[in-house]
Design a protein around this motif. Structure first.
Motif, PDB file in Angstrom:
ATOM      1  N   ARG A  80       0.869  -1.175   0.000  1.00  0.00           N
ATOM      2  CA  ARG A  80       0.000   0.000   0.000  1.00  0.00           C
ATOM      3  C   ARG A  80       0.907   1.227   0.000  1.00  0.00           C
ATOM      4  O   ARG A  80       1.759   1.354   0.874  1.00  0.00           O
ATOM      5  CB  ARG A  80      -0.893   0.032   1.243  1.00  0.00           C
ATOM      6  N   THR A  81       0.731   2.091  -0.956  1.00  0.00           N
ATOM      7  CA  THR A  81       1.496   3.344  -0.979  1.00  0.00           C
ATOM      8  C   THR A  81       0.531   4.498  -1.239  1.00  0.00           C
ATOM      9  O   THR A  81      -0.518   4.312  -1.852  1.00  0.00           O
ATOM     10  CB  THR A  81       2.592   3.346  -2.076  1.00  0.00           C
ATOM     11  N   PRO A  82       0.879   5.714  -0.790  1.00  0.00           N
ATOM     12  CA  PRO A  82      -0.016   6.855  -0.988  1.00  0.00           C
ATOM     13  C   PRO A  82       0.022   7.420  -2.409  1.00  0.00           C
ATOM     14  O   PRO A  82      -0.861   8.169  -2.796  1.00  0.00           O
ATOM     15  CB  PRO A  82       0.489   7.881   0.030  1.00  0.00           C
ATOM     16  N   THR A  83       1.062   7.075  -3.187  1.00  0.00           N
ATOM     17  CA  THR A  83       1.173   7.621  -4.546  1.00  0.00           C
ATOM     18  C   THR A  83       1.426   6.501  -5.545  1.00  0.00           C
ATOM     19  O   THR A  83       2.012   5.460  -5.209  1.00  0.00           O
ATOM     20  CB  THR A  83       2.324   8.634  -4.653  1.00  0.00           C
ATOM     21  N   LEU A 133      -6.130  -2.298  -4.068  1.00  0.00           N
ATOM     22  CA  LEU A 133      -6.880  -1.246  -4.763  1.00  0.00           C
ATOM     23  C   LEU A 133      -6.850   0.094  -4.024  1.00  0.00           C
ATOM     24  O   LEU A 133      -7.226   1.116  -4.595  1.00  0.00           O
ATOM     25  CB  LEU A 133      -8.328  -1.681  -4.989  1.00  0.00           C
ATOM     26  N   THR A 134      -6.382   0.092  -2.777  1.00  0.00           N
ATOM     27  CA  THR A 134      -6.242   1.351  -2.049  1.00  0.00           C
ATOM     28  C   THR A 134      -5.024   2.150  -2.521  1.00  0.00           C
ATOM     29  O   THR A 134      -4.857   3.309  -2.138  1.00  0.00           O
ATOM     30  CB  THR A 134      -6.118   1.094  -0.531  1.00  0.00           C
ATOM     31  N   THR A 135      -4.179   1.530  -3.326  1.00  0.00           N
ATOM     32  CA  THR A 135      -2.994   2.198  -3.872  1.00  0.00           C
ATOM     33  C   THR A 135      -3.338   2.862  -5.201  1.00  0.00           C
ATOM     34  O   THR A 135      -3.861   2.186  -6.101  1.00  0.00           O
ATOM     35  CB  THR A 135      -1.855   1.172  -4.093  1.00  0.00           C
ATOM     36  N   PRO A 136      -3.074   4.150  -5.357  1.00  0.00           N
ATOM     37  CA  PRO A 136      -3.318   4.794  -6.656  1.00  0.00           C
ATOM     38  C   PRO A 136      -2.540   4.076  -7.769  1.00  0.00           C
ATOM     39  O   PRO A 136      -1.383   3.714  -7.591  1.00  0.00           O
ATOM     40  CB  PRO A 136      -2.789   6.224  -6.458  1.00  0.00           C
TER      41      PRO A 136
END
Length: 196
Positions: free
Chosen positions: A82-85, A108-111
């Motif tokens: 999981r990454t924010p970008t 899917l929480t990762t852009p």
């Protein structure tokens, strides 16, 4: 910063064999383990699964299904990213693979998650197994499979997602927290479960 990489061990009918899993469940429920007098099999989904049979798009082969389940038996640790970008995700997962992970899951929480699934399948095909997690409904599962995901991971036990996958020979790994959820996931067609 703001990223997380975690290890998940999955049960394989699974990575702990189904008899062991169900034996533990039966012990918790106070049943005698002799009740487990059946042979391992590919899970048979319950009757409501038939409603999906009319439109079996995205069908996979039974051989690819078995290969995914067997791969989990051999490579039991999975790097979950999981990454924010979107820019951070490929770098972080490449580092995990270079560190020795042979099984990876983009959530899917990762852009840009689905682009990562597609790109990593192309780059590491037959070397690393690539899955997609945080699947919350059938539409998510369809998108993940279209992107090239070799298996589906859901945070909770959703019968409709498990049944959709099982009808198409796609391995679905739902999150479960109780023996009842583990057993029901198996009955719906999940050969592996993620235990919280």
């Amino acid at each position: 910063r703001g990223s997380s990489l975690s290890l998940h061990a999955h049960l394989r009918d699974g990575c702990i064999h189904q008899h062991t899993t169900l034996a533990m469940a039966f012990r918790v429920l106070g049943c005698h383990s002799a009740a487990l007098n059946f042979k391992p099999r590919q899970p048979m989904a319950i009757a409501s699964r038939r409603s999906f049979a009319a439109s079996l798009d995205r069908m996979q082969s039974k051989e690819s299904y078995a290969a995914v389940v067997d791969y989990f038996a051999t490579h039991r640790a999975c790097a979950v990213l999981r990454t924010p970008t979107a820019e951070a995700a490929p770098k972080a997962m490449t580092a995990a693979i270079e560190g020795g992970f042979m099984n990876v899951e983009f959530t899917l929480t990762t852009p840009g998650c689905l682009d990562c699934v597609t790109n990593f399948r192309a780059k590491y095909d037959k070397k690393v197994m690539v899955g997609c997690g945080t699947i919350m409904n059938v539409a998510d599962a369809e998108k993940a499979v279209d992107a090239g995901s070799q298996y589906i991971v859901a945070p909770v036990m959703m019968p409709e997602v498990i049944q959709w996958c099982a009808a198409r020979n796609i391995v679905c790994i739902p999150g479960c927290a109780t023996p009842t959820e583990l057993y029901n996931a198996y009955l719906h067609g999940a050969p592996l479960q993620k235990v919280y």
